[in-house]
Design an enzyme around this catalytic site. Structure first.
Site, short mmCIF file in Angstrom:
data_model
loop_
_atom_site.label_atom_id
_atom_site.label_comp_id
_atom_site.label_asym_id
_atom_site.label_seq_id
_atom_site.Cartn_x
_atom_site.Cartn_y
_atom_site.Cartn_z
N LYS A 22 0.84 -1.22 0.00
CA LYS A 22 0.00 0.00 0.00
C LYS A 22 0.87 1.25 0.00
O LYS A 22 0.66 2.16 -0.80
CB LYS A 22 -0.90 0.00 1.24
CG LYS A 22 -1.55 1.33 1.52
CD LYS A 22 -2.43 1.32 2.75
CE LYS A 22 -1.74 1.60 4.05
NZ LYS A 22 -1.44 3.00 4.36
N ASN A 23 1.85 1.29 0.90
CA ASN A 23 2.61 2.54 1.07
C ASN A 23 3.64 2.78 -0.03
O ASN A 23 4.31 3.81 -0.04
CB ASN A 23 3.24 2.59 2.46
CG ASN A 23 2.19 2.81 3.53
OD1 ASN A 23 1.05 3.17 3.21
ND2 ASN A 23 2.55 2.58 4.78
N CYS A 116 -5.03 12.66 13.11
CA CYS A 116 -5.67 11.37 12.88
C CYS A 116 -5.55 10.53 14.15
O CYS A 116 -4.97 10.98 15.14
CB CYS A 116 -5.11 10.67 11.65
SG CYS A 116 -3.70 9.64 11.92
N ARG A 121 0.33 14.40 13.34
CA ARG A 121 0.81 14.19 11.98
C ARG A 121 0.78 15.45 11.10
O ARG A 121 0.09 15.49 10.07
CB ARG A 121 0.04 13.04 11.32
CG ARG A 121 0.14 11.77 12.12
CD ARG A 121 -0.49 10.60 11.43
NE ARG A 121 0.27 10.13 10.29
CZ ARG A 121 -0.15 9.17 9.48
NH1 ARG A 121 -1.30 8.60 9.69
NH2 ARG A 121 0.60 8.78 8.47
N ASP A 310 4.48 0.58 12.10
CA ASP A 310 3.30 -0.07 11.52
C ASP A 310 3.16 -1.55 11.92
O ASP A 310 2.19 -2.20 11.56
CB ASP A 310 3.32 0.04 9.98
CG ASP A 310 3.07 1.46 9.52
OD1 ASP A 310 2.62 2.28 10.34
OD2 ASP A 310 3.35 1.76 8.34
N ARG A 404 -8.59 -0.67 4.36
CA ARG A 404 -7.72 0.36 3.79
C ARG A 404 -6.37 -0.24 3.39
O ARG A 404 -5.72 0.27 2.48
CB ARG A 404 -7.47 1.47 4.81
CG ARG A 404 -8.69 2.29 5.12
CD ARG A 404 -8.33 3.44 5.99
NE ARG A 404 -7.19 4.15 5.40
CZ ARG A 404 -6.49 5.08 6.02
NH1 ARG A 404 -6.79 5.42 7.25
NH2 ARG A 404 -5.49 5.68 5.42
N1 EPU Z 1 6.37 14.63 10.97
C1 EPU Z 1 6.35 15.98 11.29
N2 EPU Z 1 6.18 16.87 10.26
C2 EPU Z 1 6.02 16.49 8.98
C3 EPU Z 1 6.05 15.11 8.66
C4 EPU Z 1 6.23 14.21 9.69
O1 EPU Z 1 6.48 16.36 12.45
O2 EPU Z 1 5.88 17.34 8.11
C5 EPU Z 1 6.55 13.64 12.05
C6 EPU Z 1 5.31 12.77 12.23
O3 EPU Z 1 4.34 13.39 13.04
C7 EPU Z 1 5.91 11.52 12.85
C8 EPU Z 1 7.26 11.42 12.13
O4 EPU Z 1 7.55 12.73 11.64
O5 EPU Z 1 6.11 11.72 14.21
C9 EPU Z 1 7.34 10.44 10.98
O6 EPU Z 1 6.20 10.60 10.16
P1 EPU Z 1 6.22 10.31 8.59
O7 EPU Z 1 6.10 11.61 7.88
O8 EPU Z 1 7.37 9.44 8.25
O9 EPU Z 1 4.86 9.52 8.40
P2 EPU Z 1 3.98 9.54 7.09
O10 EPU Z 1 4.84 9.76 5.93
O11 EPU Z 1 2.82 10.44 7.30
C10 EPU Z 1 4.17 6.99 6.53
C11 EPU Z 1 3.25 5.85 6.33
C12 EPU Z 1 2.62 5.46 7.66
C13 EPU Z 1 3.77 5.07 8.61
C14 EPU Z 1 4.76 6.23 8.74
C15 EPU Z 1 6.00 5.89 9.56
C16 EPU Z 1 2.46 6.16 4.07
C17 EPU Z 1 1.35 6.50 3.16
N3 EPU Z 1 2.21 6.24 5.38
O12 EPU Z 1 3.40 8.07 7.07
O13 EPU Z 1 1.81 4.32 7.42
O14 EPU Z 1 3.25 4.77 9.88
O15 EPU Z 1 5.23 6.61 7.43
O16 EPU Z 1 6.66 4.79 9.04
O17 EPU Z 1 3.54 5.81 3.64
C18 EPU Z 1 0.03 2.82 7.82
O18 EPU Z 1 0.29 2.27 6.74
O19 EPU Z 1 -0.76 2.33 8.66
C19 EPU Z 1 0.67 4.10 8.16
C20 EPU Z 1 0.20 4.92 9.10
#
Ligand code: EPU
Length: 425
Positions: A22-23, A116, A121, A310, A404
């Site tokens: 998915k990701n 969320c 996030r 995850d 999802r």
């Molecule tokens: N963060 C910030 N600011 C930002 C972006 C991130 O503070 O602008 C923080 C987040 O709040 C978190 C950390 O940085 O504490 C890491 O977040 P990241 O941005 O890596 O998460 P994401 O890109 O929103 C993806 C996956 C998630 C997975 C996380 C961590 C996708 C579509 N989603 O989310 O997947 O948990 O990386 O590995 O790739 C899931 O599949 O269930 C899922 C939630």
């Protein structure tokens, strides 16, 4: 609404085939916006989230068709640049269209996703990164309104924390920028490698794959892609843990063991037998074969290659059945213990304090079935694991969360010998 019913207590035995990730599918589908023409993506899972991003692409003027697991996406007529709140609120990863829209049209208006179930996030890293590339971003009425005259300009971007979708968004913007962009402290998840391979195949110039320093030399145009989505490491990990929790024995097929370094070591430490081949993992936790009790093992979630957040909830479900005390430390998201209250309703002994959970394992017979509620995708799969291992009947409501991210979960579990079915609530 549907609920999932599980008559637990049966070991999972047999084979299960893993779907595309998915990701990885989400950013790769978004990346098709970067070049006009017909893109071909293979091994695309049919999930609620992949349907949502395709609906979003349709709202931008894009057409697509699916043949089995192959998607053909024609992004020639990219005519709109706005992603509405209605779509973004159902899936945060919709923000992945920001980078490609800016690169191709110079404009993107995308609803802010908001908080969320697992944490606040924010997307501040994405926005600061675009601003470094010369984009003007205004936050108005719940939307990011981003604009640039002409092409973006390469720059150096540093992430305070490695962000997965942040790295992906900036990569997709930088490939068409003027000059060189360097992303420091970039995330290194395998899904980013998959995106880099797709972009490189389209003509992008990117150095540093699998490292935390990516160097992107912008090009003027890209051509359509033909790329295969990597196997879903989180789905594979979920089945491995489920087999362990039920004392079963199975072969996980069509996966990439190299993408699960931390989980496989942790499972070995619990006493489970794990054998890896190029694209299969054999797992045995069959207690009749003398694998004995499940040992308690601590985990701390970290960016890749550390233990994935995850797979935290699923591992916690496993540890409720262990023979000792284990500590789980969640360092990525501030609110990712929503499953604890539900596992406690099934008899688990868990205490939490901030980002730490202490699990007092109650042995293989430690859980009993109960009605429980799914709160997010991975919390839901931990309840499925608990339900499969518990004695008696478990009913999980709000299973749309599961749909999802897990393709055909009921069929896959049934083929492994589980008694599981859907019912109307
Ligand atoms: N963060 C910030 N600011 C930002 C972006 C991130 O503070 O602008 C923080 C987040 O709040 C978190 C950390 O940085 O504490 C890491 O977040 P990241 O941005 O890596 O998460 P994401 O890109 O929103 C993806 C996956 C998630 C997975 C996380 C961590 C996708 C579509 N989603 O989310 O997947 O948990 O990386 O590995 O790739 C899931 O599949 O269930 C899922 C939630």
């Amino acid at each position: 609404m549907e609920k999932l019913v599980i008559q637990g207590g049966k070991p999972l035995v047999g084979e299960v085939r893993i779907s595309g990730a998915k990701n990885a599918a989400l950013p790769l589908i978004a990346a098709t916006l970067l070049a006009p023409g017909t893109h071909i993506l293979h091994n695309v899972p049919d999930l609620r989230d992949t349907r949502t991003i395709l609906k979003l692409l349709e709202s931008l003027g894009i057409t697509w068709r699916r043949q089995d697991t192959t998607l053909m996406i024609d992004s020639t007529h990219l005519t709109f640049s706005e992603a509405s709140y209605d779509l973004v609120k159902t899936m945060r990863a919709s923000v992945l269209v920001l980078g490609p829209l800016l690169a191709r049209l110079g404009r993107a208006k995308v609803s802010l996703p908001g908080g969320c179930a697992i944490g606040a996030r924010p997307i501040n890293f994405h926005i600061t990164g675009f601003e470094k590339l010369g984009v003007t971003c205004r936050l108005e009425n719940g939307y990011v309104d981003a604009e640039i005259e002409g092409r973006m300009q390469g720059s150096t971007i540093y992430f305070d924390i490695p962000s997965v979708t942040g790295t992906e968004n900036l990569l997709m913007a930088a490939v068409l920028a003027k000059g060189t962009t360097v992303i420091k402290n970039a995330a290194r998840e395998p899904e980013i490698g998959n995106l880099i391979d797709m972009l490189t195949g389209m003509g992008a110039e990117i150095q540093g794959r699998e490292t935390d320093r990516l160097e992107i030399c912008g090009v003027e145009r890209l051509s359509p892609a033909d790329c295969t989505i990597i196997p879903d490491r989180i789905e594979a990990g979920t089945y491995l843990i489920a087999v362990g929790a039920t004392g079963g024995e199975a072969t996980i097929k069509g996966c990439n063991p190299a993408h699960l370094p931390s989980l496989l070591e942790k499972l070995r430490a619990t006493g489970m037998e794990i054998k890896e081949n190029a694209d299969t993992i054999f797992v045995s936790a069959d207690r009749r074969k003398g694998n004995g009790k499940l040992r308690s093992v601590d985990i701390k979630t970290m960016p890749y290659p550390g233990y994935p957040t995850d797979l935290q909830a699923q591992f916690m479900a496993l540890m409720t059945l262990s023979s000792g005390v284990c500590v789980i430390n969640e360092t990525i998201f501030e609110n990712r213990f929503m499953h604890v209250g539900e596992l406690q309703r099934m008899g688990a002994d868990i205490r939490t304090n901030g980002h730490t959970a202490v699990i007092n394992g109650k042995g293989a017979d430690g859980l009993c079935g109960a009605p429980v509620m799914a709160t997010d995708l991975r919390a839901s799969s931990s309840l499925v694991i608990a339900g499969l291992a518990a004695s008696g009947r478990t009913e999980i409501s709000r299973i749309y969360h599961l749909e999802r991210g897990y393709e055909q979960m009921v069929d896959k579990l049934t083929r492994l010998g589980a008694e599981v079915w859907k019912e109307q609530e």
